[in-house]
Scaffold this motif. Structure first.
Motif, PDB file in Angstrom:
ATOM      1  N   LEU A  71      45.579  46.757  50.505  1.00  0.00           N
ATOM      2  CA  LEU A  71      44.194  46.604  50.947  1.00  0.00           C
ATOM      3  C   LEU A  71      43.221  46.754  49.778  1.00  0.00           C
ATOM      4  CD1 LEU A  71      44.296  48.577  54.320  1.00  0.00           C
ATOM      5  CD2 LEU A  71      44.433  46.112  53.956  1.00  0.00           C
ATOM      6  N   PHE A  72      43.581  47.613  48.824  1.00  0.00           N
ATOM      7  CA  PHE A  72      42.731  47.792  47.655  1.00  0.00           C
ATOM      8  C   PHE A  72      42.607  46.481  46.883  1.00  0.00           C
ATOM      9  CE2 PHE A  72      42.981  48.248  43.031  1.00  0.00           C
ATOM     10  CZ  PHE A  72      41.709  48.725  42.777  1.00  0.00           C
ATOM     11  N   PHE A  73      43.713  45.814  46.653  1.00  0.00           N
ATOM     12  CA  PHE A  73      43.663  44.557  45.907  1.00  0.00           C
ATOM     13  C   PHE A  73      42.865  43.503  46.659  1.00  0.00           C
ATOM     14  CE2 PHE A  73      47.448  46.155  43.570  1.00  0.00           C
ATOM     15  CZ  PHE A  73      46.945  45.981  42.289  1.00  0.00           C
ATOM     16  N   LEU A  74      43.005  43.487  47.974  1.00  0.00           N
ATOM     17  CA  LEU A  74      42.255  42.507  48.765  1.00  0.00           C
ATOM     18  C   LEU A  74      40.751  42.766  48.708  1.00  0.00           C
ATOM     19  CD1 LEU A  74      44.475  42.108  51.970  1.00  0.00           C
ATOM     20  CD2 LEU A  74      44.102  40.441  50.151  1.00  0.00           C
ATOM     21  N   ALA A  75      40.370  44.024  48.542  1.00  0.00           N
ATOM     22  CA  ALA A  75      38.950  44.372  48.511  1.00  0.00           C
ATOM     23  C   ALA A  75      38.368  44.311  47.104  1.00  0.00           C
ATOM     24  CB  ALA A  75      38.743  45.763  49.099  1.00  0.00           C
ATOM     25  N   PHE A  76      39.179  44.648  46.099  1.00  0.00           N
ATOM     26  CA  PHE A  76      38.665  44.800  44.737  1.00  0.00           C
ATOM     27  C   PHE A  76      38.673  43.493  43.945  1.00  0.00           C
ATOM     28  CE2 PHE A  76      39.510  45.928  40.213  1.00  0.00           C
ATOM     29  CZ  PHE A  76      38.296  46.531  39.943  1.00  0.00           C
ATOM     30  N   LEU A  77      39.789  42.790  43.919  1.00  0.00           N
ATOM     31  CA  LEU A  77      39.923  41.617  43.056  1.00  0.00           C
ATOM     32  C   LEU A  77      38.983  40.468  43.420  1.00  0.00           C
ATOM     33  CD1 LEU A  77      43.776  41.416  42.380  1.00  0.00           C
ATOM     34  CD2 LEU A  77      41.988  42.566  41.078  1.00  0.00           C
ATOM     35  N   PRO A  78      38.756  40.152  44.721  1.00  0.00           N
ATOM     36  CA  PRO A  78      37.875  39.020  45.034  1.00  0.00           C
ATOM     37  C   PRO A  78      36.455  39.159  44.494  1.00  0.00           C
ATOM     38  CG  PRO A  78      39.181  39.610  46.949  1.00  0.00           C
ATOM     39  CD  PRO A  78      39.403  40.687  45.923  1.00  0.00           C
ATOM     40  N   GLN A  79      36.026  40.388  44.212  1.00  0.00           N
ATOM     41  CA  GLN A  79      34.671  40.582  43.674  1.00  0.00           C
ATOM     42  C   GLN A  79      34.507  39.947  42.298  1.00  0.00           C
ATOM     43  OE1 GLN A  79      33.134  44.691  44.176  1.00  0.00           O
ATOM     44  NE2 GLN A  79      35.062  45.126  45.208  1.00  0.00           N
ATOM     45  N   PHE A  80      35.627  39.695  41.611  1.00  0.00           N
ATOM     46  CA  PHE A  80      35.586  39.154  40.258  1.00  0.00           C
ATOM     47  C   PHE A  80      36.082  37.709  40.199  1.00  0.00           C
ATOM     48  CE2 PHE A  80      35.954  43.727  40.013  1.00  0.00           C
ATOM     49  CZ  PHE A  80      35.002  44.065  39.071  1.00  0.00           C
ATOM     50  N   ILE A  81      36.224  37.076  41.349  1.00  0.00           N
ATOM     51  CA  ILE A  81      36.643  35.676  41.414  1.00  0.00           C
ATOM     52  C   ILE A  81      35.480  34.856  41.955  1.00  0.00           C
ATOM     53  CG2 ILE A  81      38.282  34.046  42.399  1.00  0.00           C
ATOM     54  CD1 ILE A  81      40.287  36.298  42.629  1.00  0.00           C
ATOM     55  N   ALA A  82      34.988  33.942  41.158  1.00  0.00           N
ATOM     56  CA  ALA A  82      33.841  33.124  41.560  1.00  0.00           C
ATOM     57  C   ALA A  82      34.215  32.194  42.709  1.00  0.00           C
ATOM     58  CB  ALA A  82      33.351  32.301  40.367  1.00  0.00           C
ATOM     59  N   PRO A  83      33.301  31.974  43.634  1.00  0.00           N
ATOM     60  CA  PRO A  83      33.595  31.082  44.768  1.00  0.00           C
ATOM     61  C   PRO A  83      33.945  29.665  44.336  1.00  0.00           C
ATOM     62  CG  PRO A  83      31.601  32.367  45.159  1.00  0.00           C
ATOM     63  CD  PRO A  83      31.972  32.583  43.733  1.00  0.00           C
ATOM     64  N   THR A  84      33.508  29.277  43.144  1.00  0.00           N
ATOM     65  CA  THR A  84      33.754  27.911  42.680  1.00  0.00           C
ATOM     66  C   THR A  84      35.123  27.725  42.029  1.00  0.00           C
ATOM     67  OG1 THR A  84      32.659  28.471  40.586  1.00  0.00           O
ATOM     68  CG2 THR A  84      31.299  27.489  42.328  1.00  0.00           C
ATOM     69  N   VAL A  85      35.879  28.795  41.869  1.00  0.00           N
ATOM     70  CA  VAL A  85      37.202  28.693  41.252  1.00  0.00           C
ATOM     71  C   VAL A  85      38.118  27.863  42.143  1.00  0.00           C
ATOM     72  CG1 VAL A  85      39.243  29.995  40.542  1.00  0.00           C
ATOM     73  CG2 VAL A  85      36.968  30.852  40.001  1.00  0.00           C
ATOM     74  N   GLU A  86      38.796  26.877  41.546  1.00  0.00           N
ATOM     75  CA  GLU A  86      39.624  25.977  42.342  1.00  0.00           C
ATOM     76  C   GLU A  86      40.931  26.643  42.773  1.00  0.00           C
ATOM     77  OE1 GLU A  86      40.285  22.339  40.332  1.00  0.00           O
ATOM     78  OE2 GLU A  86      38.161  21.814  40.158  1.00  0.00           O
ATOM     79  N   HIS A  87      41.603  27.292  41.845  1.00  0.00           N
ATOM     80  CA  HIS A  87      42.914  27.883  42.141  1.00  0.00           C
ATOM     81  C   HIS A  87      42.757  29.399  42.322  1.00  0.00           C
ATOM     82  CE1 HIS A  87      44.671  24.017  41.136  1.00  0.00           C
ATOM     83  NE2 HIS A  87      43.980  24.035  39.998  1.00  0.00           N
ATOM     84  N   LYS A  88      42.276  29.774  43.473  1.00  0.00           N
ATOM     85  CA  LYS A  88      42.026  31.200  43.729  1.00  0.00           C
ATOM     86  C   LYS A  88      43.308  32.044  43.706  1.00  0.00           C
ATOM     87  CE  LYS A  88      37.623  30.976  46.187  1.00  0.00           C
ATOM     88  NZ  LYS A  88      37.315  29.582  45.816  1.00  0.00           N
ATOM     89  N   PRO A  89      44.439  31.582  44.283  1.00  0.00           N
ATOM     90  CA  PRO A  89      45.658  32.392  44.194  1.00  0.00           C
ATOM     91  C   PRO A  89      46.070  32.675  42.751  1.00  0.00           C
ATOM     92  CG  PRO A  89      45.915  30.711  45.876  1.00  0.00           C
ATOM     93  CD  PRO A  89      44.641  30.396  45.143  1.00  0.00           C
ATOM     94  N   LEU A  90      45.923  31.659  41.869  1.00  0.00           N
ATOM     95  CA  LEU A  90      46.273  31.872  40.466  1.00  0.00           C
ATOM     96  C   LEU A  90      45.322  32.872  39.820  1.00  0.00           C
ATOM     97  CD1 LEU A  90      47.941  31.174  37.996  1.00  0.00           C
ATOM     98  CD2 LEU A  90      46.398  29.235  37.565  1.00  0.00           C
ATOM     99  N   ALA A  91      44.028  32.769  40.109  1.00  0.00           N
ATOM    100  CA  ALA A  91      43.058  33.725  39.573  1.00  0.00           C
ATOM    101  C   ALA A  91      43.352  35.130  40.089  1.00  0.00           C
ATOM    102  CB  ALA A  91      41.638  33.301  39.962  1.00  0.00           C
TER     103      ALA A  91
END
Length: 243
Positions: free
Chosen positions: A136-156
């Motif tokens: 749950l920590f990773f699900l809450a923490f990491l998305p804050q640093f991934i821009a919505p425009t990133v195409e390959h979100k799983p890779l990011a």
């Protein structure tokens, strides 16, 4: 991600890894008892367990688990039961183990050491892998640093998770080295040497040091065991995100 965002991510990750929890407790308790090598093996086990959550989160498994109250509850109880199990093992050490440590030959110590490190690694792995709060920590923490425009979100997600784990490894190794250093200093006080002359004890210096180390380690095991059981109970009381 900009360089400023990346730097913020690294600093936040380091600060979060410095926060004491079951992982830090496991590393420190092993380093205090078994030295720097045992603590470092524990740190590697914790890091390996974290890879499970990183890959699962990148693949979307953690999101499914967070959405399923049943899956979260099952993993939560497995993790809680394992933490309590580790705590109980620390509270119920084998009798005479402290004396045996001094009495073992170098060959038998090396032979048993490999199995001991394997056990330390695997317990560290499961301590982390069975904790749904890490997912749950990773699900809450990491998305804050991934821009919505990133195409390959799983890779990011995967790359940020690997970076977080890599930085966390050095923090965990630091915990291990610091605890081992503290253990050496503490044992140096408790085992400074036996009295000489008429006041000498009726047993050898090695046996005396083993007895004193056994008493100190027994105390440390009781503290660590109690804390592990407390962490297990706290995890068992954790509510599902959908509750």
């Amino acid at each position: 991600m900009t360089s400023e965002s990346l730097l913020l991510f690294v600093i936040a990750g380091l600060l979060l890894n410095l926060t004491p929890g079951p992982d830090v407790l496991y590393i420190v308790s092993n380093a205090l008892r078994g030295g720097a090598r045992a603590g470092m093996v524990a740190a590697l086990g914790i890091t390996a367990g974290c890879f499970v959550h990183i890959v699962a989160a990148a693949a979307g498994v953690s999101a499914l688990m967070a959405a399923s109250a049943t899956a979260f509850t099952v993993l939560k109880w497995l993790g809680a039961a394992y933490l309590v199990y580790v705590g109980c093992r620390l509270l119920l050490p084998k009798a005479g183990s402290a004396i045996d440590l001094e009495a073992e030959s170098s060959d038998s110590t090396r032979a048993s050491g490999q199995n001991g490190y394997k056990t330390i690694f695997l317990r560290g792995f499961w301590t982390n892998a069975l904790n749904p709060k890490v997912a749950l920590f990773f699900l809450a923490f990491l998305p804050q640093f991934i821009a919505p425009t990133v195409e390959h979100k799983p890779l990011a997600f995967l790359l940020l998770g690997l970076l977080f784990n890599f930085n966390g490894l050095w923090v965990n190794l630091g915990w291990a080295l610091a605890a081992a250093w503290l253990a050496r200093k503490t044992l140096g006080v408790f085992t400074a040497g036996p009295p000489q002359g008429e006041n000498a004890p009726p047993w050898g210096a090695a046996t005396r040091r083993a007895a004193e180390r056994g008493g100190l380690f027994l105390w440390l095991d009781r503290v660590a065991g109690t804390l592990f059981i407390g962490f297990g109970i706290k995890l068992a009381l954790t509510q599902s995100p959908n509750a």
